[in-house]
Scaffold this motif. Structure first.
Motif, PDB file in Angstrom:
ATOM      1  N   ILE A  23       0.105  -4.486  -1.467  1.00 13.06           N
ATOM      2  CA  ILE A  23       0.878  -3.398  -0.843  1.00 13.06           C
ATOM      3  C   ILE A  23       0.659  -2.091  -1.610  1.00 13.06           C
ATOM      4  N   ILE A  26      -2.554  -0.621  -0.530  1.00  7.15           N
ATOM      5  CA  ILE A  26      -2.593  -0.111   0.851  1.00  7.15           C
ATOM      6  C   ILE A  26      -1.828   1.207   0.984  1.00  7.15           C
ATOM      7  N   VAL A  27      -0.692   1.302   0.305  1.00  7.97           N
ATOM      8  CA  VAL A  27       0.182   2.473   0.482  1.00  7.97           C
ATOM      9  C   VAL A  27      -0.539   3.801   0.203  1.00  7.97           C
ATOM     10  N   LEU A  30      -2.803   4.630   3.165  1.00 11.15           N
ATOM     11  CA  LEU A  30      -2.055   5.050   4.358  1.00 11.15           C
ATOM     12  C   LEU A  30      -1.451   6.436   4.169  1.00 11.15           C
TER      13      LEU A  30
ATOM     14  N   PHE B  29       8.817  -1.643  -0.499  1.00  5.69           N
ATOM     15  CA  PHE B  29       7.432  -1.376  -0.147  1.00  5.69           C
ATOM     16  C   PHE B  29       7.115  -1.781   1.294  1.00  5.69           C
ATOM     17  N   ILE B  30       7.718  -2.865   1.741  1.00  4.45           N
ATOM     18  CA  ILE B  30       7.468  -3.303   3.131  1.00  4.45           C
ATOM     19  C   ILE B  30       8.021  -2.281   4.115  1.00  4.45           C
ATOM     20  N   LEU B  32       8.378   0.884   3.524  1.00 10.04           N
ATOM     21  CA  LEU B  32       7.472   2.028   3.406  1.00 10.04           C
ATOM     22  C   LEU B  32       6.170   1.771   4.164  1.00 10.04           C
ATOM     23  N   LEU B  33       5.678   0.563   4.060  1.00  8.88           N
ATOM     24  CA  LEU B  33       4.426   0.172   4.726  1.00  8.88           C
ATOM     25  C   LEU B  33       4.562   0.268   6.247  1.00  8.88           C
ATOM     26  N   VAL B  34       5.684  -0.213   6.771  1.00  8.12           N
ATOM     27  CA  VAL B  34       5.931  -0.161   8.220  1.00  8.12           C
ATOM     28  C   VAL B  34       5.985   1.291   8.687  1.00  8.12           C
ATOM     29  N   LEU B  36       4.611   3.917   7.251  1.00  9.63           N
ATOM     30  CA  LEU B  36       3.287   4.534   7.138  1.00  9.63           C
ATOM     31  C   LEU B  36       2.345   4.049   8.244  1.00  9.63           C
ATOM     32  N   LEU B  37       2.446   2.768   8.567  1.00  7.69           N
ATOM     33  CA  LEU B  37       1.600   2.235   9.649  1.00  7.69           C
ATOM     34  C   LEU B  37       1.950   2.891  10.977  1.00  7.69           C
ATOM     35  N   TYR B  40       0.429   6.310  11.052  1.00  7.74           N
ATOM     36  CA  TYR B  40      -1.011   6.329  10.807  1.00  7.74           C
ATOM     37  C   TYR B  40      -1.718   7.003  11.972  1.00  7.74           C
TER      38      TYR B  40
END
Lengths: 177, 171
Positions: A23, A26-27, A30, B29-30, B32-34, B36-37, B40
């Protein structure tokens, strides 16, 4: 007794460190490709310059529609139906453009001339680009609230259909004077 | 007495192993990841927010295409990355405008003509490349139509007649 011992042994702690590594990798990637503003586009072609020998006589449209925009007087729709001109004025309301009046007039013209899809935009030189985009948005499609009212039954499929388009082909008529 | 107490404390501290609780960090982080995706973007048009270039908002849902870009800010006209003319008070600088034709911006025409010629030369040797006269304009929302008209006219003469305007979505 033995069951309880087995159940106690089955508890374990998941190792999240490799997952976190992925993660964290990846961050940043992104973050570099993030777009906080979504960009779209509007098509507004200008007349094409062609040489004399390229000129072909285009089929004459049945009716043409021009929208004049002025800060002083507001909007003026000009329909040229085989040489017969008909004007519809939408005056300003308290010094501002009457956008609702513009939509109402556009729908009325579309109802009368459903074959017209092209609108020639002829704004005054002091009109801001932002206002032009707002005007183009209003005359391109019917607003959500008025779509149901304009629905009709499509005989081909025998189903309720709606014509949400007003004048989707917008061109600047005054380019080049 | 105090030294013995200190040693006891240090012994206890050294022997005690501990683990960092990373579960909550993974949760964060998850999320944040969602986010950012979701944001995107692979759009060919990327705009850095700038005081001198504010795009108008529109309800249009057409995705932009990767073609030649003309950027018209509050202060200048650019073709891709090269500046071709200045804008002062919402009008194209008089030094860039042709003496005989007030609608014609000569430096803009020269740059566009160069780009068009380059595209046409490429089209001769590569069948997949085709000059189709498409141009994407990023125009500041406060620009008056007079200046826009000059730019449209000049680009039309250079062969770029299929004009598209970049706008921001209202969402």
């Amino acid at each position: 007794m033995s069951y309880h011992r087995r159940a106690g042994d089955a508890t374990f702690e998941l190792n999240l460190a490799p997952f976190l590594d992925i993660i964290v990798s990846i961050v940043p990637m992104l973050l570099l490709s993030i777009a906080f503003v979504q960009i779209k586009m509007i098509e507004a072609p200008t007349p094409q310059v062609v040489t004399q020998d390229q000129v072909k006589a285009p089929p004459k449209p049945e009716a043409t529609l021009t929208l004049h925009v002025s800060k002083k007087t507001g909007f003026q729709f000009e329909v040229d139906d085989s040489g017969k001109k008909q004007n519809t004025n939408v005056n300003n309301v308290t010094g501002q453009f009457d956008m609702d009046g513009l939509v109402t007039s556009a729908i009325a013209i579309k109802t009368k001339y459903p074959q017209i899809t092209k609108l020639q935009l002829a704004p005054d030189s002091d009109i801001a680009f932002d206002d032009l985009v707002k005007i183009m948005d209003r005359v391109r499609e019917k607003p959500q609230s008025q779509r149901a009212a304009a629905s009709f039954t499509d005989k081909a499929v025998d189903a309720k259909a709606e014509n949400r388009q007003l004048f989707p082909d917008i061109v600047f008529s005054s380019v080049g004077g | 007495m105090a030294a013995r107490g200190m040693r006891k404390y240090l012994d206890r501290r050294a022997s005690g192993n501990f683990k960092i609780q990373i579960t909550s960090m993974v949760d964060m982080f998850i999320i944040l990841l969602v986010f950012l995706l979701k944001s995107y973007s692979t759009s060919p048009v990327n705009i850095t927010p700038n005081d001198k270039l504010r795009l108008p908002q529109s309800t249009s849902a057409v995705d932009p295409i990767d073609v030649l870009k003309i950027i018209v800010s509050k202060t200048a006209v650019f073709v891709e990355d090269s500046k071709v003319a200045d804008i002062k008070g919402g009008h194209v600088d008089i030094s860039s405008v042709d003496n005989t034709d007030p609608q014609f911006i000569r430096p803009l025409f020269e740059e566009l003509d160069k780009k068009a010629q380059h595209a046409k030369d490429l089209a001769k040797v590569n069948e997949t490349v085709q000059f189709d006269g498409k141009v994407l304009m990023q125009v500041d929302k406060d620009l008056p139509y007079a200046a826009l008209q000059q730019i449209l006219y000049t680009s039309m003469l250079a062969g770029y007649y299929d004009v598209k305007f970049a706008v921001m979505t209202k969402d």
